[in-house]
Design a protein around this motif. Structure first.
Motif, PDB file in Angstrom:
ATOM      1  N   GLY A 179       0.924   7.061  -6.402  1.00  0.00           N
ATOM      2  CA  GLY A 179      -0.383   7.644  -6.700  1.00  0.00           C
ATOM      3  C   GLY A 179      -1.350   6.665  -7.339  1.00  0.00           C
ATOM      4  N   ARG A 180      -1.169   5.362  -7.046  1.00  0.00           N
ATOM      5  CA  ARG A 180      -2.034   4.357  -7.678  1.00  0.00           C
ATOM      6  C   ARG A 180      -2.965   3.706  -6.665  1.00  0.00           C
ATOM      7  N   HIS A 181      -4.097   3.284  -7.179  1.00  0.00           N
ATOM      8  CA  HIS A 181      -5.056   2.555  -6.351  1.00  0.00           C
ATOM      9  C   HIS A 181      -4.604   1.102  -6.239  1.00  0.00           C
ATOM     10  N   ASP A 182      -4.820   0.473  -5.068  1.00  0.00           N
ATOM     11  CA  ASP A 182      -4.432  -0.936  -4.879  1.00  0.00           C
ATOM     12  C   ASP A 182      -5.615  -1.847  -5.200  1.00  0.00           C
ATOM     13  N   PRO A 183      -5.527  -2.588  -6.300  1.00  0.00           N
ATOM     14  CA  PRO A 183      -6.656  -3.467  -6.645  1.00  0.00           C
ATOM     15  C   PRO A 183      -6.856  -4.614  -5.638  1.00  0.00           C
TER      16      PRO A 183
ATOM     17  N   LEU B 121       2.247   1.648  -3.577  1.00  0.00           N
ATOM     18  CA  LEU B 121       1.262   2.101  -4.558  1.00  0.00           C
ATOM     19  C   LEU B 121       0.800   3.526  -4.259  1.00  0.00           C
ATOM     20  N   ALA B 122       0.667   3.833  -2.962  1.00  0.00           N
ATOM     21  CA  ALA B 122       0.248   5.188  -2.601  1.00  0.00           C
ATOM     22  C   ALA B 122       1.300   6.198  -3.054  1.00  0.00           C
TER      23      ALA B 122
ATOM     24  N   ALA C   9      -6.788  -4.064  -2.319  1.00  0.00           N
ATOM     25  CA  ALA C   9      -7.040  -3.417  -1.024  1.00  0.00           C
ATOM     26  C   ALA C   9      -8.049  -4.206  -0.186  1.00  0.00           C
ATOM     27  N   HIS C  10      -8.983  -4.877  -0.857  1.00  0.00           N
ATOM     28  CA  HIS C  10     -10.007  -5.624  -0.112  1.00  0.00           C
ATOM     29  C   HIS C  10      -9.375  -6.763   0.696  1.00  0.00           C
TER      30      HIS C  10
ATOM     31  N   GLN D 236       0.817  -1.205   0.000  1.00  0.00           N
ATOM     32  CA  GLN D 236       0.000   0.000   0.000  1.00  0.00           C
ATOM     33  C   GLN D 236       0.854   1.260   0.000  1.00  0.00           C
TER      34      GLN D 236
END
Ligand code: DOR
Ligand code: ZN
Ligand code: ZN
Length: 438
Positions: free
Chosen positions: A156-160, A152-153, A162-163, A149
């Motif tokens: 500046g990317r979203h973590d696919p 990726l943060a 994350a769930h 995390q």
């Protein structure tokens, strides 16, 4: 002097493979006197004590301090040595110094000990395998998700995924599976601490089916509480790993009865009530005392017909004795055949009160629970450590290290190709594999 034991059952004293007695370093939470007094009062005659003290038990010098602190013990004990990134070169000296097993923190928890890399674990396991030493695992690797995390943060990317990070059982599952593979490669014996989820059971069952020398424990709080406990108990039930949803709890009971989970331990983790009773559940210290209440809680389960008394003895004494080498073998062992006995009254009712606990951490999620079945006397190597529900103060110092005179027979490392094949093979149906009662 005689003892009237009419109406009582005699059980092997419980062996608790997972306690934190905090000395040296955090004696405002617990020390070896209060911790082993709590054990004696709970029918527990042997404890295995964890290395996240200050200093952590990762060097022979730190081990010497801990053995000194343990000189006041009321019950027998094994000392866990730490397996960490930076002390692989100390493991043999720790074995020579008398540790009974090792502990590896695969995830971060109280004491803030950094978890070792997979490479260091592999190297450590190779050494332990040579000595037949078991390594117990705090099998959580939330750090993998945290690392990802952060990375990726920063980009500046979203973590696919994350769930997955919000499903903590997932990170425990990864840790159990990885540790089992390393154990298989090296022939090391391992033990999975505080199993709290259904997810961890799959890699545990698979590893057992592949012949890995792996054992597992769960704790009374995972069996008796589920997510609803947060509403009623708040930070008191905060523990690492956390108590989870009902379906996990159901799976743990099943795994205990089919032998997938070998033993009951407590993760006795006392804290100063001021550090524990914080309003904010996210900052309160994790854990609570457990060594004193395990037996009465589980005897209550026996009385409720959840399992038999013989099954309880397998989970509280037989399995840990076997896993940690406490059975007499070729005369090389120091305990196992001596009189470590809990005298229990299977009908005695008792209401658990934190204020009455012998631990310094007088706080418990079991407050106010009425139990049926209670240890009345505890005998450690032929001497009463508790008699008529009173601690025998004169047994302070009677407890001794269970460290064996000789190492156990060395397991054979397994063939690497076979291992990889086993890893890639699809899981066998999770059918119950009943086990003989000890
Ligand atoms: O709740 C916990 N308390 N979990 C751990 O892993 C460590 C323990 C402690 O030492 O307080
Ligand atoms: Zn742990
Ligand atoms: Zn623990």
């Amino acid at each position: 002097e005689t003892l009237d034991a009419s109406g009582l059952h005699l059980l092997p004293g419980a062996i608790d493979a997972h306690v934190h007695f905090r000395e040296p370093g955090y004696t405002h939470k617990e020390d070896w006197g209060t911790g082993t007094a709590a054990a004696a009062m709970g029918g527990v005659t042997t404890v295995f004590e964890m290395p996240n003290t200050n200093p952590p038990t990762g060097t022979p010098d730190a081990l010497a301090l801990k053995l000194k602190a343990a000189e006041k013990a009321h019950v027998d004990f094994g000392i866990y040595g730490l397996l960490a990134e930076d002390n692989i070169d100390q493991l043999e000296a720790l074995i020579d110094g008398g540790v009974a097993a090792f502990k590896c923190f695969m995830g971060n928890t109280f004491g803030n000990l950094p978890s070792p890399s997979t490479g260091a674990m592999l190297e450590g396991f190779e050494i332990l395998a040579k000595h037949g030493m078991r390594c117990s695992l705090h099998a959580e690797t939330a750090s993998i998700m945290a690392w990802r995390q952060r990375k990726l943060a920063a980009a500046g990317r979203h973590d696919p995924l994350a769930h997955l990070a919000s499903r903590p059982a997932v990170v425990a599952t990864e840790a159990v599976a990885r540790a089992a593979i390393l154990a298989e490669w090296t022939g090391a014996r391992i033990h999975v601490l505080h199993i709290s989820s259904a997810d961890e059971l799959r890699p545990l069952r698979e590893a057992k089916a592949r012949g890995v020398d792996i054992t597992g424990e769960t704790c009374p709080h995972y069996l008796l509480f589920d997510e609803h406990a947060y509403e009623t108990l708040g930070s008191i039930i905060r523990v690492n790993p956390p108590v989870r949803e009902k379906h996990h709890q159901t799976a743990l009971w099943e795994a205990l009865s089919d032998g997938t989970i070998d033993m009951i331990a407590t993760d006795h983790a006392p804290h100063d009530p001021a550090e524990k009773r914080r309003d904010d559940i996210w900052t309160a210290d994790c854990g609570f005392p457990g060594v004193e209440t395990q037996m009465q809680l589980m005897l209550t389960a026996v009385n409720e017909g959840r399992f038999t008394l013989a099954e309880y003895v397998r989970m509280s004494a037989g399995a840990p004795a076997r896993a940690f080498g406490l059975f007499p073998r070729k005369g090389a062992l120091t305990v196992g055949s001596d009189a470590d006995i809990a005298f229990v009254d299977m009908r005695r009712r008792h209401v658990i009160r934190a204020a009455e606990l012998h631990s310094r951490g007088k706080i418990t999620p079991f407050e106010g629970m009425e139990t049926v079945g209670l240890p009345i006397h505890t005998m450690v190597r032929g001497r009463f450590a508790m008699r008529d529900r009173r601690l025998c103060a004169e047994t302070a110092g009677w407890g001794r290290s269970v460290r064996r005179a000789q190492a156990m027979p060395t397991p054979q490392p397994r063939n690497l190709d076979q291992t990889m094949e086993a890893v890639l093979r699809p899981p066998a149906p999770a059918s119950a594999r009943p086990r003989a009662v000890a």
